[in-house]
Write an enzyme that holds these catalytic residues in place. Structure first.
Site, mmCIF file in Angstrom:
data_model
loop_
_atom_site.group_PDB
_atom_site.id
_atom_site.type_symbol
_atom_site.label_atom_id
_atom_site.label_comp_id
_atom_site.label_asym_id
_atom_site.label_seq_id
_atom_site.Cartn_x
_atom_site.Cartn_y
_atom_site.Cartn_z
ATOM 1 N N GLU A 166 0.787 -1.241 0.000
ATOM 2 C CA GLU A 166 0.000 0.000 0.000
ATOM 3 C C GLU A 166 0.817 1.288 0.000
ATOM 4 O O GLU A 166 0.564 2.209 0.772
ATOM 5 C CB GLU A 166 -0.948 -0.020 1.204
ATOM 6 C CG GLU A 166 -1.838 -1.243 1.251
ATOM 7 C CD GLU A 166 -2.724 -1.326 2.481
ATOM 8 O OE1 GLU A 166 -2.680 -0.447 3.342
ATOM 9 O OE2 GLU A 166 -3.496 -2.296 2.569
ATOM 10 N N GLU A 204 -5.943 -11.058 -0.780
ATOM 11 C CA GLU A 204 -6.727 -10.837 0.448
ATOM 12 C C GLU A 204 -8.230 -10.845 0.152
ATOM 13 O O GLU A 204 -8.991 -10.029 0.638
ATOM 14 C CB GLU A 204 -6.316 -9.517 1.113
ATOM 15 C CG GLU A 204 -4.843 -9.405 1.399
ATOM 16 C CD GLU A 204 -4.450 -8.113 2.096
ATOM 17 O OE1 GLU A 204 -5.350 -7.433 2.615
ATOM 18 O OE2 GLU A 204 -3.251 -7.768 2.139
HETATM 19 O O1 LIG Z 1 -9.206 -2.433 2.258
HETATM 20 C C1 LIG Z 1 -8.508 -1.423 2.829
HETATM 21 C C2 LIG Z 1 -9.059 -0.132 2.924
HETATM 22 C C3 LIG Z 1 -8.334 0.855 3.532
HETATM 23 C C4 LIG Z 1 -7.090 0.593 4.053
HETATM 24 C C5 LIG Z 1 -6.553 -0.683 3.960
HETATM 25 C C6 LIG Z 1 -7.268 -1.685 3.354
HETATM 26 C C7 LIG Z 1 -6.759 -3.089 3.260
HETATM 27 N N1 LIG Z 1 -5.541 -3.360 3.965
HETATM 28 C C8 LIG Z 1 -5.355 -4.768 4.262
HETATM 29 C C9 LIG Z 1 -6.437 -5.186 5.182
HETATM 30 C C10 LIG Z 1 -6.255 -5.809 6.316
HETATM 31 C C11 LIG Z 1 -4.878 -6.075 6.840
HETATM 32 O O2 LIG Z 1 -4.873 -7.230 7.659
HETATM 33 C C12 LIG Z 1 -3.920 -6.260 5.678
HETATM 34 O O3 LIG Z 1 -2.598 -6.443 6.171
HETATM 35 C C13 LIG Z 1 -3.937 -5.051 4.758
HETATM 36 O O4 LIG Z 1 -3.094 -5.338 3.644
#
Ligand SMILES: Oc1ccccc1CN[C@@H]1C=C[C@@H](O)[C@H](O)[C@H]1O
Length: 328
Positions: free
Chosen positions: A130, A237
């Site tokens: 990210e 994910e």
């Molecule tokens: O869908 C999003 C919206 C805003 C910020 C981050 C995300 C997703 N971000 C993810 C989500 C959960 C964590 O456990 C993961 O490590 C991360 O990669």
């Protein structure tokens, strides 16, 4: 009945995220349907090196042993991220930001310590998570990594991971990856890395989707765009929230028949797309196993239960499972 890993054994690896809440019954589902795991939180910076020089590998080691003992692959998540990284990492003894050189040294030491420990046991790493800014014209999200080191913090992270394990496949991982604006930014970032000879091998599409977004058209266009770069694609994910991101309602305490039907439709569409791009998609990982536990029950609305997976809270198959298992 086929299992998920059997149904897609000639298409892609089927994975699931595990965490400290993963109980015995979910472990049975894991062994039955999945051939890859990812630690949802236990390999993040704050859990591996909570204090400077003090590594805590016991839980991560248990997950690696579980994968090894059940003939499963494992994805490492994640080495460099702006979240879940302890403040101490960016500060000197006086509480001031460390220098670029010091932060690079700390990054290298963390990556070498972690990646070399699991060399040969973790086949793919989300090296950077990210780094791209969602909205606006800027390419990079503001972070301590960016502000102290500069834009090349990403290059260094991949070089360090590659030096630590030359056999691991190295990914850039992000969410909203199918958004047309963010897609262009991710493409630009990764193309720049490739043009500079950075050892990046794949792009991770987090695929935190819901009943309404993103469109199949945008998902296809993103997969095709990233595939143009000649890199592996991992769906890293996957979950399908019952609510759109903007929907903050808290009155739904169990999934309605309509929700379950719409979710089954969406999952079937997604896996038809994944199947059609199986030549570039190497792995599809759900961000959990069953509705017994999901991070979405606290995001974006804290305490609002969600039901994003193919298995319900008791581990029984849902309508979405019945659709996915017949995709080929
Ligand atoms: O869908 C999003 C919206 C805003 C910020 C981050 C995300 C997703 N971000 C993810 C989500 C959960 C964590 O456990 C993961 O490590 C991360 O990669």
């Amino acid at each position: 009945m086929n299992t998920l890993k059997e149904q897609f054994q000639t298409d892609f690896i089927i994975g699931a995220a595990v965490n400290k809440y993963t109980d015995q019954s979910e472990q049975e589902l894991l062994k039955q349907h999945f051939n890859s795991i990812t630690a949802e939180n236990e390999m993040k910076f704050e859990n591996l090196q909570p204090e400077k020089g003090k590594y805590t590998f016991d839980v991560a080691d248990q997950f690696v042993a579980f994968a090894q003992g059940n003939d499963m692959k494992m994805r490492g998540h994640t080495l460099v991220w702006h979240n879940q990284t302890p403040d101490w990492f960016f500060l000197d003894d006086d509480g001031n930001d460390v220098s670029r050189e010091e932060l690079l040294a700390r990054m290298k030491e963390h990556i070498f310590t972690v990646v070399s420990r699991y060399k040969g046991k973790i086949h793919a790493w989300d090296v950077v998570n990210e780094a791209v800014l969602d909205e606006g014209d800027d390419l990079y999200r503001q972070s301590k990594w960016l502000n102290i080191i500069g834009e090349d913090f990403i290059d260094y992270a991949f070089h360090y991971a590659h030096e630590a394990d030359p056999d691991a496949t190295l990914f850039y991982n992000d969410y909203n990856e199918s958004d047309p604006v963010k897609r262009v930014k991710i493409y630009q970032l990764v193309k720049g890395l490739l043009d500079r000879g950075v050892p990046i091998h794949g792009i991770g599409l987090q695929a935190h989707w819901n009943l309404y977004q993103p469109s199949i058209k945008d998902i296809k266009q993103s997969i095709e765009s990233y595939a143009e770069l000649g890199l592996k694609i991992h769906i890293t994910e996957l979950d399908v929230s019952m609510f759109s991101f903007e929907d903050e309602r808290k009155d739904v305490t169990s999934p309605t028949k309509e929700m379950l039907y719409l979710q089954a439709e969406r999952y079937q569409q997604f896996f038809k797309v994944f199947h059609s791009y199986r030549d570039v998609i190497e792995s599809v990982t759900f961000w959990g196993i069953s509705d017994a536990y999901t991070w979405l029950s606290d995001f974006p609305v804290v305490g609002r239960k969600n039901w994003p997976f193919l298995f319900d809270e008791s581990g029984n198959t849902k309508p979405a499972f019945d659709r996915v298992i017949s995709v080929k």
